[in-house]
Design a protein around this motif. Structure first.
Motif, PDB file in Angstrom:
ATOM      1  N   GLY A 141       0.801  -1.230   0.000  1.00 44.69           N
ATOM      2  CA  GLY A 141       0.000   0.000   0.000  1.00 44.69           C
ATOM      3  C   GLY A 141       0.828   1.272   0.000  1.00 44.69           C
ATOM      4  O   GLY A 141       0.311   2.339  -0.324  1.00 44.69           O
ATOM      5  N   ASP A 142       2.105   1.186   0.350  1.00 42.61           N
ATOM      6  CA  ASP A 142       2.953   2.385   0.363  1.00 42.61           C
ATOM      7  C   ASP A 142       3.211   2.875  -1.059  1.00 42.61           C
ATOM      8  O   ASP A 142       3.246   2.098  -2.010  1.00 42.61           O
ATOM      9  CB  ASP A 142       4.298   2.105   1.040  1.00 42.61           C
ATOM     10  N   SER A 143       3.431   4.165  -1.155  1.00 40.30           N
ATOM     11  CA  SER A 143       3.595   4.804  -2.459  1.00 40.30           C
ATOM     12  C   SER A 143       4.545   5.985  -2.316  1.00 40.30           C
ATOM     13  O   SER A 143       4.556   6.643  -1.286  1.00 40.30           O
ATOM     14  CB  SER A 143       2.210   5.277  -2.908  1.00 40.30           C
ATOM     15  N   PHE A 144       5.343   6.224  -3.313  1.00 42.58           N
ATOM     16  CA  PHE A 144       6.228   7.401  -3.267  1.00 42.58           C
ATOM     17  C   PHE A 144       6.564   7.835  -4.691  1.00 42.58           C
ATOM     18  O   PHE A 144       6.345   7.089  -5.644  1.00 42.58           O
ATOM     19  CB  PHE A 144       7.504   7.114  -2.468  1.00 42.58           C
ATOM     20  N   VAL A 145       7.108   9.045  -4.790  1.00 45.11           N
ATOM     21  CA  VAL A 145       7.400   9.641  -6.092  1.00 45.11           C
ATOM     22  C   VAL A 145       8.883   9.947  -6.196  1.00 45.11           C
ATOM     23  O   VAL A 145       9.484  10.479  -5.256  1.00 45.11           O
ATOM     24  CB  VAL A 145       6.576  10.934  -6.284  1.00 45.11           C
TER      25      VAL A 145
END
Lengths: 489, 489
Positions: free
Chosen positions: A33-37
């Motif tokens: 579920g983690d997300s980053f850019v």
């Protein structure tokens, strides 16, 4: 000849230069579920790799990631599954990958991106992702880039973005927009080649593209297709655009005029000649290019545009540069094209130009007023000097006239201004149009840009637009060419 | 020693044999939304490749496919996105791929499958897919498979499926189920190695696995982990199961008894000895294995099973085979293990066995009746002969007793029957249990099979079950061993 042309194209296949763009980021500890850019800090075209690791417990199942490549910040939050545009959704740059092992992971496909959004769909344990490297590729040699400085910081900034746009479109061929098509389009090629002469000077790449089109299959009417594919194998295109077929001739002439490479010109000249025969055979009784249908002419993405006058302008423009080129070569055909040019110009003055009102509002185009007609008639040399400038300004200011939509058409608008000697006004237009993209923070120039209409798209959905598009790269051509002229003074 | 063990493991790394399974199918013309199923006609483990082509118009955008690999027909219609089980959903074999170019396409990951469902999510034009090849891999050498025939066609069919199960689990190590884990588990290894001696006879692979466990990190109590990873690098497991730690010793002894390879045995014997020291140090005042907790004993997936008696049986079984092996070797430790065996057997008779009722219903297990206790006490030699057979039959027929759930536990049930000389009944059980899978059309034997309960899963969702599972391959061992014995008669 096809085999010969393809061999020549192959011989001019460029080397791709790779540059590892390291992305400043610490190893991230991640759960499902983690997300980053990731921010590449500029727009690049290439390949992503990273290292999958873990914190305490070795991941006992594959790690499933969603990796989204975005050319601009807006795309990060766009929901690709909501796309309902006309082009195939598979162009939207989003991958779901399952990774079996810890260690280095190289994504196999090429992407065009400034931002990369990574979402951990599923991981069995806490993982780490680190050592992100984006291997940017281009056939543009950075050491070959012509040194250039201009006092005006705005123009300097526009030039930088234009050069970056061209660089990212320079691959195995001059691509039009590296997010999508990797095919070679004539309209884009012409503008890229022109800008290339003043920047990277990659002559072999232009040659390659000319030979590729020379190898293409003309249609029954004798025209080249608007595009070809070249990888993994050569495939001739299926869509025929008459203005593009003529601009192929222009591109060949440009090449000779910039390089003096007679052999290449003469190699391909028969193909150019065939385009001229084809269009001439379709002139109507008045000597005006016939336009039974509108879908074999591009000119611009402009809803409802009538295109006869503009196409006739492209014909004149082509005849003009071709006869100049043949004259420079001392070629016997020069006079014949000069004569055709005069005939076509006279026909235009008679049937397309309204001298009383000084405009190109005519029956051929259902009395539609358009910047396109004005621009191409000026580029075709039908009107000149102050009268031409007044005509252009009036048309541009007319609230009812059709306006230039694409950066491609804006290029020809600027070219027309330059032809009329309106250098300052031309540079003002460059600043107004391309400068507005720079002000928005563009790393590269867009496929479509209509100030005040950020959602506009030729495909029915902005998500599909290419934000790094070849036909937008020409400010570098104008700015640098002007600079050269100023220095020579 | 760890380095030495790992070097030895590496030295025994097997060659993977590849076999191209061609899938009979004509080139299919496909549009977005089309879907079709390929049938490999048996279960295989390996890699898929195919050729992307087109009919009339070269595809001008990537082709996005969903490719789903299914071990059985039921999976074809299962909706993986509805999965809510306990294991990580990334094990479900479904990929979304974007293909940029026509031509050959090789999917990079390994899958376990009989059926492959391909759905064209998006294609810009009509495409074709053809030349499907599934490159099956295994370290089992088909030319090394022991020739075998048995008169009974049912047993012959069961043997064939069992051998196929083993073959597909034989990779760089003896895997447990190639759809998911590629780690090496002791419980599965023991049964695969045993079956391997009677089928493919791949001794190096057994050696490799023994050395890999020898290199593992024991926990504070001295036990080996239940599993290790070996690819891309060796990682010692985190889950410790005492019955598995003991079965490692059994696996080592089996290996010596089948090969006579003294050097390998003696190399690894110190690790085996450490397991015996660990378990002995945890015997309680009565001389019975202590079970403070249930989660470090496997025995079987059987809800609510009490495991002390069964674990004590595994201890006895291990002591028995270890002292036999050391005796065969003329090793000085043999006598000590024989003495420990006698002590542990006497303790079992006193505290675990109810002689009046001829059962293993005792206070240690809260007076629970289970097939597991009976089986392992028989295998441990606590009861013998007709009385043992009566005890086992009674326990099996008792509607209140806990029954064997996994094929793994069913193996030990059959082994117990064989030990009691009940060969006919053992073969009947093989037919009843494994034969029922063959009757269902199984190509390989399942991880979980409870007749009449097709939806049962240890993971809360049947989609996650492995349909080709190592611990189910032992019918080939029983059938072939019996056959050898019959021939010798």
């Amino acid at each position: 000849m096809k085999t010969y042309y393809l061999q020549k194209a192959e011989k001019n296949l460029p080397t791709l230069h790779a540059e590892n763009v390291r992305i400043a980021s610490e190893a991230r500890e991640l759960h499902s579920g983690d997300s980053f850019v990731l921010d590449l800090e500029s727009h690049y075209v290439g390949y992503l790799s990273f290292v999958l690791g873990y914190t305490n417990i070795y991941p006992d199942a594959p790690v499933r990631l969603c990796v989204k490549f975005c050319e601009c910040r807006d795309e990060l939050d766009a929901n690709f599954s909501s796309y309902r545009g006309s082009l195939c959704p598979s162009w939207l740059q989003e991958e779901i990958v399952n990774i079996d092992s810890v260690g280095a992971y190289n994504m196999p496909r090429r992407y065009a991106a400034r931002y990369i959004k990574i979402t951990v769909l599923f991981t069995p344990q806490t993982i780490t992702l680190s050592d992100f490297v984006f291997t940017a590729v281009t056939s543009a040699d950075k050491y070959g880039l012509a040194q250039f400085e201009v006092d005006d910081p705005e123009l300097q900034a526009i030039d930088r973005v234009a050069v970056n746009t061209l660089k990212n479109c320079m691959q195995r061929v001059f691509e039009d927009g590296p997010k999508r098509d990797r095919r070679l389009w004539i309209g884009d090629l012409r503008l890229e080649a022109l800008t290339n002469y003043y920047t990277y000077g990659h002559l072999a790449l232009v040659r390659r593209c000319l030979y590729l089109f020379a190898a293409a299959d003309c249609n029954d009417r004798g025209y080249l297709p608007g595009y070809v594919y070249e990888n993994p194998a050569f495939v001739s295109g299926y869509w025929f655009l008459r203005d593009y077929a003529l601009l192929f001739v222009v591109t060949l002439c440009d090449y000779y005029l910039h390089t003096g490479d007679e052999q290449t010109f003469l190699d391909i000249y028969p193909v150019a000649k065939r385009q001229m025969v084809a269009i001439r055979s379709e002139l109507d009784a008045n000597g005006i290019v016939a336009t039974r249908e509108n879908d074999d002419i591009f000119i611009d993405w402009c809803e409802g545009l009538r295109k006869t006058t503009a196409l006739h302008g492209v014909y004149l423009y082509t005849l003009d540069i071709l006869s100049q080129t043949l004259t420079a070569l001392g070629h016997g055909d020069a006079g014949a094209y000069q004569a055709l040019y005069e005939d076509a110009k006279n026909a235009a003055l008679r049937y397309l130009y309204n001298a009383d009102e000084n405009n190109f509002v005519n029956a051929y185009d259902g009395y539609q007023v358009s910047v396109h007609s004005a621009v191409w008639m000026i580029l075709g040399g039908v009107v000149e000097g102050l009268r031409a400038w007044e005509l252009l300004r009036k048309t541009m200011r007319n609230p009812d006239s059709k306006k230039a939509v694409t950066p491609y058409m804006n290029h020809y608008l600027v070219e027309a201004m330059m032809k009329l000697g309106k250098r300052e006004e031309a540079m003002e237009h460059v600043k107004r149009f391309w400068g507005a993209m720079v002000a928005e923070g563009a790393d590269t120039f867009y496929e479509v840009f209509v100030p005040g209409q950020p959602e506009v798209s030729p495909y029915g959905d902005k998500m599909m637009n290419s934000m790094c598009h070849a036909w937008s790269c020409t400010p570098a051509y104008f700015i640098r060419k002007e600079c050269q002229k100023n220095r020579r003074k």
